[in-house]
Scaffold this motif. Sequence first.
Motif, mmCIF file in Angstrom:
data_model
loop_
_atom_site.group_PDB
_atom_site.id
_atom_site.type_symbol
_atom_site.label_atom_id
_atom_site.label_comp_id
_atom_site.label_asym_id
_atom_site.label_seq_id
_atom_site.Cartn_x
_atom_site.Cartn_y
_atom_site.Cartn_z
ATOM 1 N N LEU A 28 0.817 -1.205 0.000
ATOM 2 C CA LEU A 28 0.000 0.000 0.000
ATOM 3 C C LEU A 28 0.852 1.257 0.000
ATOM 4 O O LEU A 28 0.455 2.278 -0.565
ATOM 5 N N HIS A 29 2.008 1.191 0.659
ATOM 6 C CA HIS A 29 2.913 2.332 0.674
ATOM 7 C C HIS A 29 4.331 1.852 0.942
ATOM 8 O O HIS A 29 4.556 1.035 1.835
ATOM 9 N N SER A 30 5.272 2.336 0.136
ATOM 10 C CA SER A 30 6.698 2.114 0.373
ATOM 11 C C SER A 30 7.299 3.409 0.909
ATOM 12 O O SER A 30 7.202 4.453 0.259
ATOM 13 N N PHE A 31 7.903 3.330 2.077
ATOM 14 C CA PHE A 31 8.493 4.516 2.700
ATOM 15 C C PHE A 31 9.838 4.829 2.062
ATOM 16 O O PHE A 31 10.579 3.928 1.656
ATOM 17 N N THR A 32 10.149 6.126 2.007
ATOM 18 C CA THR A 32 11.396 6.573 1.372
ATOM 19 C C THR A 32 12.451 7.017 2.376
ATOM 20 O O THR A 32 13.611 7.198 2.011
ATOM 21 N N GLY A 33 12.042 7.232 3.643
ATOM 22 C CA GLY A 33 12.955 7.786 4.623
ATOM 23 C C GLY A 33 13.010 9.297 4.596
ATOM 24 O O GLY A 33 13.714 9.922 5.396
ATOM 25 N N GLY A 34 12.261 9.925 3.677
ATOM 26 C CA GLY A 34 12.188 11.378 3.585
ATOM 27 C C GLY A 34 11.002 11.911 4.368
ATOM 28 O O GLY A 34 10.720 11.460 5.491
ATOM 29 N N ALA A 35 10.260 12.824 3.775
ATOM 30 C CA ALA A 35 9.133 13.449 4.467
ATOM 31 C C ALA A 35 8.054 12.453 4.862
ATOM 32 O O ALA A 35 7.302 12.679 5.817
ATOM 33 N N ASP A 36 7.960 11.343 4.139
ATOM 34 C CA ASP A 36 6.921 10.351 4.433
ATOM 35 C C ASP A 36 7.293 9.405 5.557
ATOM 36 O O ASP A 36 6.482 8.578 5.973
ATOM 37 N N GLY A 37 8.528 9.502 6.077
ATOM 38 C CA GLY A 37 8.963 8.639 7.168
ATOM 39 C C GLY A 37 9.738 7.441 6.676
ATOM 40 O O GLY A 37 9.816 7.151 5.472
ATOM 41 N N GLY A 38 10.326 6.727 7.619
ATOM 42 C CA GLY A 38 11.085 5.523 7.318
ATOM 43 C C GLY A 38 11.034 4.532 8.464
ATOM 44 O O GLY A 38 10.870 4.906 9.619
ATOM 45 N N GLU A 39 11.123 3.258 8.133
ATOM 46 C CA GLU A 39 11.129 2.169 9.119
ATOM 47 C C GLU A 39 9.894 2.195 10.028
ATOM 48 O O GLU A 39 9.980 2.518 11.218
ATOM 49 N N PRO A 40 8.738 1.828 9.489
ATOM 50 C CA PRO A 40 7.534 1.729 10.330
ATOM 51 C C PRO A 40 7.601 0.477 11.207
ATOM 52 O O PRO A 40 7.008 -0.551 10.911
ATOM 53 N N MET A 41 8.322 0.584 12.299
ATOM 54 C CA MET A 41 8.587 -0.578 13.158
ATOM 55 C C MET A 41 7.299 -1.093 13.806
ATOM 56 O O MET A 41 7.067 -2.278 13.851
ATOM 57 N N MET A 42 6.490 -0.169 14.409
ATOM 58 C CA MET A 42 5.315 -0.550 15.169
ATOM 59 C C MET A 42 5.634 -1.712 16.073
ATOM 60 O O MET A 42 4.941 -2.705 16.124
ATOM 61 N N PHE A 43 6.716 -1.609 16.787
ATOM 62 C CA PHE A 43 7.344 -2.727 17.476
ATOM 63 C C PHE A 43 6.376 -3.401 18.448
ATOM 64 O O PHE A 43 5.897 -2.798 19.401
ATOM 65 N N GLN A 44 6.082 -4.685 18.165
ATOM 66 C CA GLN A 44 5.238 -5.547 19.004
ATOM 67 C C GLN A 44 3.809 -5.038 19.134
ATOM 68 O O GLN A 44 3.059 -5.516 19.985
ATOM 69 N N THR A 45 3.421 -4.061 18.335
ATOM 70 C CA THR A 45 2.033 -3.586 18.329
ATOM 71 C C THR A 45 1.454 -3.861 16.943
ATOM 72 O O THR A 45 1.772 -4.869 16.333
ATOM 73 N N ALA A 46 0.612 -2.998 16.423
ATOM 74 C CA ALA A 46 0.021 -3.219 15.107
ATOM 75 C C ALA A 46 -0.511 -1.905 14.582
ATOM 76 O O ALA A 46 -0.648 -0.919 15.319
ATOM 77 N N LEU A 47 -0.818 -1.883 13.285
ATOM 78 C CA LEU A 47 -1.519 -0.758 12.700
ATOM 79 C C LEU A 47 -2.907 -0.640 13.320
ATOM 80 O O LEU A 47 -3.445 -1.608 13.885
ATOM 81 N N THR A 48 -3.508 0.543 13.209
ATOM 82 C CA THR A 48 -4.855 0.767 13.709
ATOM 83 C C THR A 48 -5.766 1.135 12.537
ATOM 84 O O THR A 48 -5.409 1.971 11.704
ATOM 85 N N LEU A 49 -6.950 0.514 12.473
ATOM 86 C CA LEU A 49 -7.948 0.823 11.449
ATOM 87 C C LEU A 49 -9.081 1.620 12.069
ATOM 88 O O LEU A 49 -9.514 1.327 13.185
ATOM 89 N N ASP A 50 -9.601 2.622 11.341
ATOM 90 C CA ASP A 50 -10.809 3.296 11.810
ATOM 91 C C ASP A 50 -12.019 2.734 11.072
ATOM 92 O O ASP A 50 -11.903 1.813 10.246
ATOM 93 N N GLY A 51 -13.207 3.262 11.360
ATOM 94 C CA GLY A 51 -14.430 2.730 10.787
ATOM 95 C C GLY A 51 -14.575 2.949 9.298
ATOM 96 O O GLY A 51 -15.426 2.322 8.652
ATOM 97 N N LEU A 52 -13.768 3.818 8.727
ATOM 98 C CA LEU A 52 -13.823 4.106 7.289
ATOM 99 C C LEU A 52 -12.773 3.326 6.503
ATOM 100 O O LEU A 52 -12.674 3.486 5.281
ATOM 101 N N GLY A 53 -11.995 2.525 7.198
ATOM 102 C CA GLY A 53 -10.961 1.746 6.532
ATOM 103 C C GLY A 53 -9.638 2.450 6.394
ATOM 104 O O GLY A 53 -8.732 1.946 5.713
ATOM 105 N N ASN A 54 -9.480 3.623 7.014
ATOM 106 C CA ASN A 54 -8.196 4.308 7.012
ATOM 107 C C ASN A 54 -7.238 3.619 7.984
ATOM 108 O O ASN A 54 -7.666 3.057 8.996
ATOM 109 N N ILE A 55 -5.958 3.693 7.691
ATOM 110 C CA ILE A 55 -4.920 3.016 8.467
ATOM 111 C C ILE A 55 -4.050 4.060 9.151
ATOM 112 O O ILE A 55 -3.633 5.038 8.525
ATOM 113 N N TYR A 56 -3.760 3.842 10.437
ATOM 114 C CA TYR A 56 -2.920 4.760 11.213
ATOM 115 C C TYR A 56 -1.713 4.009 11.747
ATOM 116 O O TYR A 56 -1.822 2.853 12.168
#
Length: 395
Positions: free
Chosen positions: A193-221
């Motif tokens: 869905l998204h490849s990070f560049t390490g620039g303005a969009d961020g880098g290394e989405p570790m989310m260490f030992q947790t997980a992404l969060t979904l809202d009721g509209l299907g958006n991902i946080y």
Amino acid sequence: MLTFVLACGAQAQTFQVLHDFGAAGDGNAPSGLLLKDAAGNLYGTTGSGGTHNWGTVYRLSPTSTGGFTETILYSFKGGSADGAYPQGTLVRDSVGNFYGVTQNGGITGAGCGVTLPNPGCGVVFMLHPTTTGGWAETVLHRFTGTDGGTSFAGLVQDSKGNFYGATSVGGSAGRGTVFKLSHTSTGWKEIVLHSFTGGADGGEPMMFQTALTLDGLGNIYGSAYNGGGAANGGVIFELIPQTSGAWTEKILHTFQSGADGSEPLTGVILDKSGNVYGTTLKGGTQLGSGVVFKLTAANGYTKTVLHNFNALTDPARSNAHGVFFDANGNLFGTTEYALYELTPAPTEWTETLLWSFDGEVPVYAPAMMDAQGHIWGTTLVGGLANGGIAWEFIP
């Protein structure tokens, strides 16, 4: 099972050690949130140990005497056919199958732990019960590096049965991905869905030992551990599905590696108003020991620091590992040294130390609260065999 009772005025708080990991053949270094079923069984993963020393999936079952008995459901074998070092939180479906990820094993790709004893970019796996009473593993996807690799984040499932996760490396720029895994007529299919560049969009989405969060509209946080610009302090992001099938990233906050915090290692949570909460490892106004923060959705995700940790004077010390709510809107979390509670206040929220760990370190191991208000978690090390413990805290 070892039980400690701490009397606080008229209220007694109880801390119980449910299991000591690390014995021969047992798992070692438990990771991720515990998963609790309706019968009171607890499920989780260990990053190492087991029959082959590549990690386990285990169950802790309550006994009639008040203790818990451990059963190893699966010991990972490592190598290309299997996975190694399972990480993050398990997901269980309606028929009792478990889904999760491994850090390594599977296919060796660029940047995916090629120098480790068990190389490979990791896998997404399913565990299902067999007719003989055991459990068997099926690999649903093997990461290749180009589509991601080395996942420390657990999976999250939407109402249609699709899984979402994050990898810390790989993708088009090698700085990590967010992916979707869907079941099709020809099997399971992964898309990035998204490849990070390490620039303005961020880098290394570790989310260490947790997980992404979904809202009721299907958006991902979620969070990216670094990137975001010159400060390299990481970002909080939202991924929004488009009618075209593409996904658009929206940056909710870019950390400046100063008073606002730096290095959000674990994921984020949402309240009923869509506000975003999380923690950082570093930054803040107290020796750079990290913060608990809130992003207010109604104000364009304006950031507020709810608590500044202090490695020397704060009872909870530093290195916070994610937060969760109780029914009253109070926040709870773990640090490298303690379990704490934050209650709303006009400026910074009020911190209460609930438990100080002695020898057991809940490094990057978040906790969870059940419907009765009991808190359950694990520690990476400590216990009788120094392989970590599973614990329960009763306020």
